[in-house]
Design a protein around this motif. Structure first.
Motif, mmCIF file in Angstrom:
data_model
loop_
_atom_site.group_PDB
_atom_site.id
_atom_site.type_symbol
_atom_site.label_atom_id
_atom_site.label_comp_id
_atom_site.label_asym_id
_atom_site.label_seq_id
_atom_site.Cartn_x
_atom_site.Cartn_y
_atom_site.Cartn_z
ATOM 1 N N ARG A 277 0.934 -1.223 0.024
ATOM 2 C CA ARG A 277 0.150 -0.090 -0.021
ATOM 3 C C ARG A 277 0.974 1.200 0.018
ATOM 4 N NH1 ARG A 277 -4.592 -0.734 4.306
ATOM 5 N NH2 ARG A 277 -5.400 1.171 3.347
ATOM 6 N N VAL A 278 1.985 1.223 0.867
ATOM 7 C CA VAL A 278 2.784 2.497 0.983
ATOM 8 C C VAL A 278 3.412 2.625 -0.551
ATOM 9 C CG1 VAL A 278 4.940 3.127 1.866
ATOM 10 C CG2 VAL A 278 3.300 2.315 3.540
ATOM 11 N N GLU B 139 1.089 4.093 -2.886
ATOM 12 C CA GLU B 139 1.143 5.508 -2.701
ATOM 13 C C GLU B 139 2.087 6.346 -3.309
ATOM 14 O OE1 GLU B 139 -1.663 7.229 -1.458
ATOM 15 O OE2 GLU B 139 -2.539 5.578 -1.468
ATOM 16 N N ARG C 260 1.919 6.710 -7.030
ATOM 17 C CA ARG C 260 0.582 7.317 -7.488
ATOM 18 C C ARG C 260 0.615 8.563 -8.194
ATOM 19 N NH1 ARG C 260 -4.852 6.724 -5.129
ATOM 20 N NH2 ARG C 260 -3.686 5.233 -4.145
ATOM 21 N N GLU D 164 2.139 11.750 5.586
ATOM 22 C CA GLU D 164 0.917 12.081 4.483
ATOM 23 C C GLU D 164 0.172 10.762 4.164
ATOM 24 O OE1 GLU D 164 2.184 15.942 1.688
ATOM 25 O OE2 GLU D 164 3.478 14.031 1.717
ATOM 26 N N ILE D 165 1.306 9.753 3.841
ATOM 27 C CA ILE D 165 0.609 8.323 3.776
ATOM 28 C C ILE D 165 0.059 7.681 4.717
ATOM 29 C CG2 ILE D 165 1.454 5.904 3.110
ATOM 30 C CD1 ILE D 165 3.816 7.087 1.591
ATOM 31 N N GLY E 258 -3.250 9.215 4.937
ATOM 32 C CA GLY E 258 -4.280 8.749 3.873
ATOM 33 C C GLY E 258 -4.704 7.398 4.322
ATOM 34 N N LEU E 259 -3.920 6.624 4.904
ATOM 35 C CA LEU E 259 -4.300 5.224 5.450
ATOM 36 C C LEU E 259 -5.227 5.246 6.907
ATOM 37 C CD1 LEU E 259 -1.103 3.294 4.695
ATOM 38 C CD2 LEU E 259 -3.263 3.302 3.554
#
Length: 109
Positions: free
Chosen positions: A4-5, A8, A11, A21-22, A25-26
């Motif tokens: 997932r990281v 991101e 992206r 920030e990540i 977002g999670l």
């Protein structure tokens, strides 16, 4: 979690979100994210380096961008820092890599 990281980080090419920030977002805090990545045997910085390396290889293999432009796109402070990191990752300079990848052309490295 590391996938997932990584997702991101890829992206928005040219802009790499911070761990804070990540995590936001999670919907977790940065400390929890660090702990979970550590449990998977990695860190935010290792994932960031992996993304930068993959993008560098792609740019050198498929484009005629100058090494200076690739360095800037990957968030390096200068081309020398990028060349040093790329040599550490691959054992070759960006220009050596590009010549071996069969993409003739631009670059100062």
């Amino acid at each position: 979690m590391s996938r997932r990281v990584y997702a991101e980080l890829t992206r928005t090419p040219g802009r790499f979100p911070s761990i804070d920030e990540i995590a936001a977002g999670l919907c977790i805090n940065a400390r929890t994210l660090r702990r979970r990545l550590n449990e998977e045997g990695t860190t935010y910085l290792e994932l960031l380096a992996s993304v930068r390396q993959a993008l560098a290889v792609d740019y050198l293999s498929t484009s005629f961008l100058e090494v200076d432009d690739i360095a800037a796109a990957l968030g390096f402070s200068d081309a020398a820092s990028f060349r040093h990191a790329f040599k550490r990752w691959t054992g070759r300079t960006p220009n050596e890599y590009r010549a071996g990848a069969g993409t003739a052309g631009a670059g100062t490295g």
